[in-house]
Design an enzyme around this catalytic site. Structure first.
Site, PDB file in Angstrom:
ATOM      1  N   HIS A  31       0.886  -1.412   0.041  1.00  0.00           N
ATOM      2  CA  HIS A  31       0.152   0.105  -0.214  1.00  0.00           C
ATOM      3  C   HIS A  31       0.863   1.354  -0.114  1.00  0.00           C
ATOM      4  O   HIS A  31       0.342   2.256   0.527  1.00  0.00           O
ATOM      5  CB  HIS A  31      -1.078   0.105   1.167  1.00  0.00           C
ATOM      6  CG  HIS A  31      -1.661  -1.133   1.279  1.00  0.00           C
ATOM      7  ND1 HIS A  31      -2.912  -1.487   1.057  1.00  0.00           N
ATOM      8  CD2 HIS A  31      -1.237  -2.201   2.058  1.00  0.00           C
ATOM      9  CE1 HIS A  31      -3.339  -2.625   1.440  1.00  0.00           C
ATOM     10  NE2 HIS A  31      -2.270  -3.188   1.915  1.00  0.00           N
ATOM     11  N   SER A  80      15.558  20.568 -16.523  1.00  0.00           N
ATOM     12  CA  SER A  80      14.403  21.188 -16.788  1.00  0.00           C
ATOM     13  C   SER A  80      15.121  22.509 -17.462  1.00  0.00           C
ATOM     14  O   SER A  80      16.020  23.069 -17.133  1.00  0.00           O
ATOM     15  CB  SER A  80      13.889  21.683 -15.601  1.00  0.00           C
ATOM     16  OG  SER A  80      13.198  23.043 -15.740  1.00  0.00           O
ATOM     17  N   LYS A  97      16.883  20.814 -11.329  1.00  0.00           N
ATOM     18  CA  LYS A  97      16.188  19.500 -11.824  1.00  0.00           C
ATOM     19  C   LYS A  97      17.046  18.473 -12.346  1.00  0.00           C
ATOM     20  O   LYS A  97      17.670  18.743 -13.276  1.00  0.00           O
ATOM     21  CB  LYS A  97      14.878  19.849 -12.630  1.00  0.00           C
ATOM     22  CG  LYS A  97      13.877  20.504 -11.949  1.00  0.00           C
ATOM     23  CD  LYS A  97      13.350  19.745 -10.642  1.00  0.00           C
ATOM     24  CE  LYS A  97      12.257  18.734 -11.109  1.00  0.00           C
ATOM     25  NZ  LYS A  97      11.129  19.082 -11.888  1.00  0.00           N
ATOM     26  N   GLU A 124       9.400   7.894 -16.659  1.00  0.00           N
ATOM     27  CA  GLU A 124       7.874   8.212 -16.862  1.00  0.00           C
ATOM     28  C   GLU A 124       7.560   8.076 -18.153  1.00  0.00           C
ATOM     29  O   GLU A 124       6.325   7.778 -18.339  1.00  0.00           O
ATOM     30  CB  GLU A 124       8.130  10.041 -16.512  1.00  0.00           C
ATOM     31  CG  GLU A 124       8.622  10.338 -15.367  1.00  0.00           C
ATOM     32  CD  GLU A 124       8.706  11.946 -15.139  1.00  0.00           C
ATOM     33  OE1 GLU A 124       7.757  12.408 -15.188  1.00  0.00           O
ATOM     34  OE2 GLU A 124       9.842  12.213 -14.983  1.00  0.00           O
TER      35      GLU A 124
END
Ligand code: ARG
Length: 470
Positions: free
Chosen positions: A169, A290, A296, A303
């Site tokens: 979970h 980024s 970043k 992704e």
């Protein structure tokens, strides 16, 4: 002279340009050029043996087809604006090379049994590349597990490598080894590979010789034809042969499932590379920055893998919806089968090596992983401690729960509660209770087959390496 479509005879007028463009499949079925020519080479031989071509005609057709095969190989084969599909293009080219005799090649054959044959050949040709990419990713996972477990001992007599929280979970559940985590992603890919192999057997059925739908009126030896193209057997029924696209749907299912497995792995890597977890750092070669925020470092390949799993699932849904409710036998709807299959293949072939490379090069941050283990995660071990003292597990579970509750109300972790505080809950507690909070000891106990204990992880590694060798 403009080329006529293969079916021009019945038509007085030319096809509307936009309708032709909609109808044409050459833009994507050009990928089956080699398979189309191979199919024709085998077909020419089959109709020669059936007495439709004489020896000289057969030789000429074979020579023309071999020239086209070579043009395709050397990428000098060109498509013309009037080529509707790859079958038309090859036949048109054969006509340019050998003249009117080319018109004999299509005797007894239809594009319906031809396209089904080409597509199956294409799939059989391409499954091995997917298989190899899956094997490589499996190897990367096993290598990482082995690399981690070979680390110098990080605790008293500890040869299990990095330890980390295992989650259910997405809540901290029980401590595990990093090797166990890497290896958890191995068996799903192994199963996918088995699915591909299983699928290959069903792909390896030859539709050619089924005609448009009703079968071939010439005495073709379909068994010999099947063998000459490397299929296992000719198809059972001509109506089924030209309309069956189960193999495409199955391929897309396997692709979608591979996507799902990769996505699960990817989601965890995205989490683990976040500052909140800080378990992994990706190599620069496998991450991106980024345009605005200089700090970043994003896990883009993972992704995208997560995102593409959705796209892959869409390909499967799309084809299933196309197939559903089609009247027997061939319908032009079936032309929609190739785009998703090619796209799914391309997606996986692009993705799998990147995931493998990113896993091979990622940096593990063992201190962060170990720091994320808290003593509450050994609450199950606390129950087992009580079981060892003769308390039935269900009761032991309740007592451990009370200890957890006491910890929460006193704002203390379980190993910080005093012995008095333990004994207030139950008199059976003694000094040894603190040994329960050794995460490594907790891991080492889970040594049954498939468990996270180092010895059980080593068995998994050996087994996986053995499997990968074959
Ligand atoms: N381009 C077609 C396809 O991919 C070939 C079969 C055409 N057959 C037909 N009856 N129009 O399905």
């Amino acid at each position: 002279m403009t080329n006529q479509p293969l079916w021009h005879g019945r038509f007085a007028n030319k096809t509307n340009e936009a309708a032709f463009a909609l109808n044409a499949s050459i833009s994507f079925d050009i990928r089956m050029a080699d398979q189309d020519v191979r199919g024709s080479i085998a077909w020419a031989e089959a109709i020669y043996k059936a007495g439709i071509l004489d020896e000289a005609e057969h030789a000429q057709i074979q020579a023309g087809l071999r020239q086209i095969k070579e043009e395709i190989r050397s990428q000098t084969f060109t498509v013309k604006p009037d080529d509707e599909d790859i079958h038309s293009a090859v036949e048109r080219r054969l006509g340019e090379i050998i003249g009117a005799l080319s018109g004999k090649l299509h005797t007894g054959r239809s594009r319906n049994d031809q396209v089904a044959t080409d597509f199956r050949l294409w799939m059989l040709d391409h499954i091995p590349a997917l298989d190899a990419a899956l094997v490589d990713l499996q190897s990367a996972l096993v290598e990482r597990a082995e690399m981690d477990i070979s680390l110098p001992p990080s605790g008293e007599g500890w040869d299990g490598g990095t330890i980390m929280p295992g989650y259910t979970h997405l809540q901290r559940a029980q401590p595990i080894t990093l090797g166990q985590w890497f290896l958890s992603h191995y068996p799903p890919l192994k199963r996918d590979q088995a699915r591909l192999q299983e699928l290959s057997r069903r792909v390896s059925i030859l539709p050619l010789g089924s005609g448009a739908l009703a079968g071939c009126p010439y005495p073709i030896d379909r068994v010999a034809l099947s063998e000459s193209l490397g299929f296992d057997a000719p198809s059972f029924n001509s109506l089924d042969a030209v309309s069956n696209r189960d193999f495409a749907a199955e391929f897309l299912f396997v692709a979608a499932l591979i996507g799902t497995h990769l996505s699960k792995l990817a989601e965890q890597v995205v989490l683990f590379t976040s500052a909140e977890f800080g378990f992994f750092e990706l190599d620069d070669a496998y991450s991106t920055g980024s345009s605005l925020m200089p700090q970043k470092k994003n896990a883009d390949p993972f992704e995208l893998t997560r995102g593409k799993a959705g796209t892959l699932l869409g390909y499967l849904m799309g084809l299933m919806a196309t197939l559903k409710g089609l009247p027997s036998t061939y319908d032009k709807d079936l032309q929609e089968d190739k785009i998703p299959v090619f796209a799914a293949f391309d997606t996986l072939i692009a993705m799998l090596p990147v995931i493998a490379g990113a896993l091979r090069t990622l940096t593990v941050i063992p201190a962060r992983m170990e720091a994320a283990i808290d003593s509450n995660m050994m609450a199950t071990d606390l129950a087992d401690y009580l079981v060892e003292r003769g308390i039935p597990f269900r009761e032991a579970h309740a007592i451990s729960g009370e200890v957890v509750r006491a910890g929460i109300s006193k704002e203390k972790s379980l190993n910080a509660l005093t012995l008095e505080e333990y004994q207030e809950i139950n008199a059976v507690f003694d000094e040894k209770v603190y040994e329960v909070y050794d995460a490594r000891a907790s891991i080492a106990k889970r040594a049954a087959i498939g468990g996270t204990a180092p010895e059980a992880v080593k068995v998994q590694i050996e087994r996986a390496k053995e499997e990968l060798k074959n």
